[in-house]
Each structure stands twice: as structure tokens, then as C-alpha cells.
Design an enzyme around this catalytic site. Structure first.
Site, mmCIF file in Angstrom:
data_model
loop_
_atom_site.group_PDB
_atom_site.id
_atom_site.type_symbol
_atom_site.label_atom_id
_atom_site.label_comp_id
_atom_site.label_asym_id
_atom_site.label_seq_id
_atom_site.Cartn_x
_atom_site.Cartn_y
_atom_site.Cartn_z
ATOM 1 N N SER A 1 0.796 -1.240 0.000
ATOM 2 C CA SER A 1 0.000 0.000 0.000
ATOM 3 C C SER A 1 0.820 1.276 0.000
ATOM 4 C CB SER A 1 -0.961 0.017 1.184
ATOM 5 O OG SER A 1 -2.146 -0.642 0.822
ATOM 6 N N LYS B 1 0.454 3.299 -3.012
ATOM 7 C CA LYS B 1 -0.718 4.173 -3.212
ATOM 8 C C LYS B 1 -0.299 5.649 -3.208
ATOM 9 C CE LYS B 1 -4.140 0.829 -1.608
ATOM 10 N NZ LYS B 1 -3.868 -0.407 -0.934
ATOM 11 N N TYR C 1 -2.727 -2.239 -10.697
ATOM 12 C CA TYR C 1 -2.715 -2.016 -9.243
ATOM 13 C C TYR C 1 -1.833 -3.078 -8.562
ATOM 14 C CZ TYR C 1 -4.396 -2.443 -4.446
ATOM 15 O OH TYR C 1 -4.449 -2.572 -3.076
ATOM 16 N N TYR D 1 -4.299 3.052 7.653
ATOM 17 C CA TYR D 1 -5.494 2.204 7.743
ATOM 18 C C TYR D 1 -6.453 2.777 8.786
ATOM 19 C CZ TYR D 1 -2.286 -0.909 5.276
ATOM 20 O OH TYR D 1 -1.401 -1.429 4.395
ATOM 21 N N VAL E 1 1.164 -3.640 3.780
ATOM 22 C CA VAL E 1 1.174 -4.935 4.459
ATOM 23 C C VAL E 1 2.447 -5.745 4.203
ATOM 24 C CG1 VAL E 1 -1.352 -5.131 4.621
ATOM 25 C CG2 VAL E 1 -0.160 -6.102 2.633
HETATM 26 N N1 GLU Z 1 -1.732 -5.467 -2.449
HETATM 27 C C1 GLU Z 1 -2.402 -5.394 -1.197
HETATM 28 C C2 GLU Z 1 -3.878 -5.632 -1.352
HETATM 29 O O1 GLU Z 1 -4.474 -5.071 -2.194
HETATM 30 C C3 GLU Z 1 -2.135 -4.069 -0.590
HETATM 31 C C4 GLU Z 1 -2.684 -4.000 0.775
HETATM 32 C C5 GLU Z 1 -1.954 -3.088 1.681
HETATM 33 O O2 GLU Z 1 -0.731 -3.004 1.730
HETATM 34 O O3 GLU Z 1 -2.696 -2.443 2.426
HETATM 35 O O4 GLU Z 1 -4.478 -6.376 -0.660
#
Ligand code: GLU
Length: 309
Positions: free
Chosen positions: A68, A71, A192, A244, A262
């Protein structure tokens, strides 16, 4: 802001020990099978400041997937290639209070995802780029933002997520069914996944934090990578949505624009300006690196890095 060098060194040293001790109470992510292979005891912490001075502790060279944290790069790219108005006509900028992969509010409260830091919002933001920007250009942008030419797609993580990422596909198709996704759902979700699989280090995440903290200019090369306005927008959204559903508490306790993933990564855009990057794959129940959060609490408190200090 001037920080006493010896004091900074001492505080980071203490923070490393605190983080290391905390790692053992977390657990590595296993819903993407490849991530379960990480060493839960691994911990790396890197600080880079505007003069190019750095502090390095532990596993700073280990490559792991950005997850994430990507992002932030996706949002920066959308702002760069599509602009502020276009980007935020397709995704909101409100904290969701839900877990990163939640579908709930998207289906019941709003057609547009709440913000670009949750999966739905990131997938929506990626859809602005799918047909407009080549992957090579996105990779080049990521490498510059992280001052790291070694970034590649970790193909094993990509495949692992590709095989198991049905919830994210569901989000993509839900966005399409609402008529808001800006490109083909399959190609968008694949892109993504690819962005989530970018292989970074604690050191690369320190550079990412530093460049944002420095208003979008790489202070070492002098190159502007993100406009000042966009850097402020990105940091604001990191502050309110980057950790989060722990973002509120982290905002109070740490108060530094940050984004976790994560894979165990954390990037922090701190006063100084300085960037702090972490790798600690043992996570808390929200999905944040246990070690990194504990270490940042100490660093922010001791060095008065909270944006409202
Ligand atoms: N690739 C992970 C997912 O989409 C990213 C989640 C994350 O790091 O929050 O589940």
C-alpha cells in the site's frame, strides 16, 4: 528546523531497540501467500535529511514489496498526469474508518471511493492512469521518487497476488458496475497489483518521505518531482488516511504524514525536512508494521516531530 545531530542519533538508536522488541508481538501478512515468507523478526530503519545525511539501522537493504505504500506513488502520478481537479472528481479525500479492503461504504454510502489510500480508492486512481501512462513511465517516476534505480516488479509477489486477489477484482468490477471506473477493470486491477509489487527498501521509503517532506523537490539532485501543491495534498491525505483504520490514533500519537503497507513498509514525511523509511513485516491487527509504529512514536515524541508541535 534545526535538530541537534547527536540527539537525533541517540533517539533513533533508542527507537530501533524499541521497534526490534515490538516486532515479536506482530504477525506477517499471509493473505498474499508470498508475503508469509518474510522473516517476522526483520527490522530496518533509515533516516535521510535534506543535506543528504543519513542514519541506518538493521535490515535497510532488504527488498520487499511496497504494497500500500505504492498508493502514495499512484496518487502522485495521478496528480502529475491528470491534475488535481480531474483526480478528485473520481475519488474522494475522506477517511473511511474501515479496513483497507472494505467494500461496505462503497456499496452503501457512495459511488466514489472514500480516498486514494484504501484499495477501492487506489484502484479507482490507477484507472485514471491505465490507458494514459505507460508502465515504464510509472516505474521511472517511482524510481525517482524513491531515489532507487533498483526498483523492479517482484514477480513472485505479483503472481501470488494475481492468484489470490479476487477481492480487489471484486472492487474493480463493483466500481465498473457503478459506472465510475475510468478504464477496463481487469487491466486496471493488474496494474494495481503491479504497483503493489514494486520492490523497495527502507532506504527507498526514506527518500520518498524526504521528497514529500521537502515539498516535492529531491533536495539531493535538486529535481522537482511533485508540485508543491500536490505534495501538500498527498501529505494531508497520508496524515488523515495513511495508516489504515489506525490513522486517527496515529495522527494524535505520532502526527507525521505516513503511509504503511502490508509488506511491512512505512514511509514518513517528517519535519526537518527528513524522510524516515522502515521495513518491519510483523504487522499489528490494522496492517501496520508493529516495529515501525512503535519506533515512530518514540522518534516523534522525542524530537517533537508532530506537525502540531
Ligand atoms: N496489495 C495489497 C492488497 O491489495 C495491498 C494492501 C496493503 O498493503 O494495504 O491487498
Amino acid at each position: 528546523m534545526t535538530l541537534d545531530k547527536e540527539n537525533v542519533k541517540r533517539v533513533f538508536g533508542e527507537a530501533y531497540d524499541i521497534g526490534l522488541a515490538a516486532a515479536s508481538s506482530g504477525a506477517v501478512a499471509d493473505y498474499i501467500p508470498e508475503l508469509a515468507k518474510a522473516d517476522p523478526k526483520a527490522f530496518g530503519m533509515y533516516m535521510l535529511d535534506k543535506n543528504g545525511e543519513s542514519l541506518s539501522f538493521g535490515d535497510v537493504g532488504v527488498r520487499f514489496s511496497a504494497q500500500s505504500v505504492s498508493k502514495v506513488i499512484v496518487l502522485a502520478a495521478a496528480l502529475k498526469f491528470k491534475g488535481f481537479d480531474e483526480t478528485f472528481s473520481h475519488v474522494m479525500m475522506e477517511p473511511s474508518g474501515d479496513s483497507f479492503n472494505s467494500i461496505l461504504k462503497l456499496d452503501t454510502r457512495s459511488n466514489l471511493p472514500f480516498n486514494p489510500m484504501i484499495n477501492a480508492g487506489a484502484i479507482q486512481t490507477v484507472s485514471l492512469l491505465t490507458d494514459e501512462v505507460s508502465f515504464a513511465d510509472l516505474m521511472d517516476f517511482a524510481r525517482k521518487l524513491c531515489r532507487d534505480d533498483g526498483i523492479t516488479v517482484d514477480e513472485r509477489v505479483f503472481r501470488s497476488e494475481f492468484m489470490t486477489g479476487d477481492r480487489n477484482r471484486a472492487i474493480g468490477y463493483l466500481l465498473k458496475s457503478k459506472g465510475v471506473l475510468q478504464s477496463d477493470p481487469k487491466r486496471t486491477v493488474d496494474l494495481y497489483f503491479r504497483m503493489c509489487s514494486l520492490s523497495v527498501t527502507a532506504k527507498s521509503l526514506a527518500a520518498l518521505g524526504l521528497i514529500l517532506a521537502n515539498g516535492g523537490v529531491d533536495p539531493i539532485s535538486g529535481e522537482r518531482l511533485v508540485s508543491e501543491d500536490h505534495a501538500r495534498t498527498i501529505k494531508s491525505i497520508m496524515f488523515t488516511c495513511g495508516m489504515y483504520d489506525y490513522s486517527g490514533k496515529y495522527g494524535v500519537r505520532v502526527g507525521v504524514p505516513s503511509k504503511s503497507g502490508v509488506g511491512g513498509g512505512l514511509t514518513c514525511a517528517a519535519k526537518g525536512p527528513m524522510g524516515i523509511g522502515f521495513y518491519g513485516p510483523a504487522l499489528d491487527k490494522f496492517g501496520n508494521s508493529k516495529a515501525a509504529v512503535k519506533a515512530m512514536e518514540h522518534i516523534s515524541r522525542e524530537l517533537k516531530l508532530h506537525v502540531f508541535d
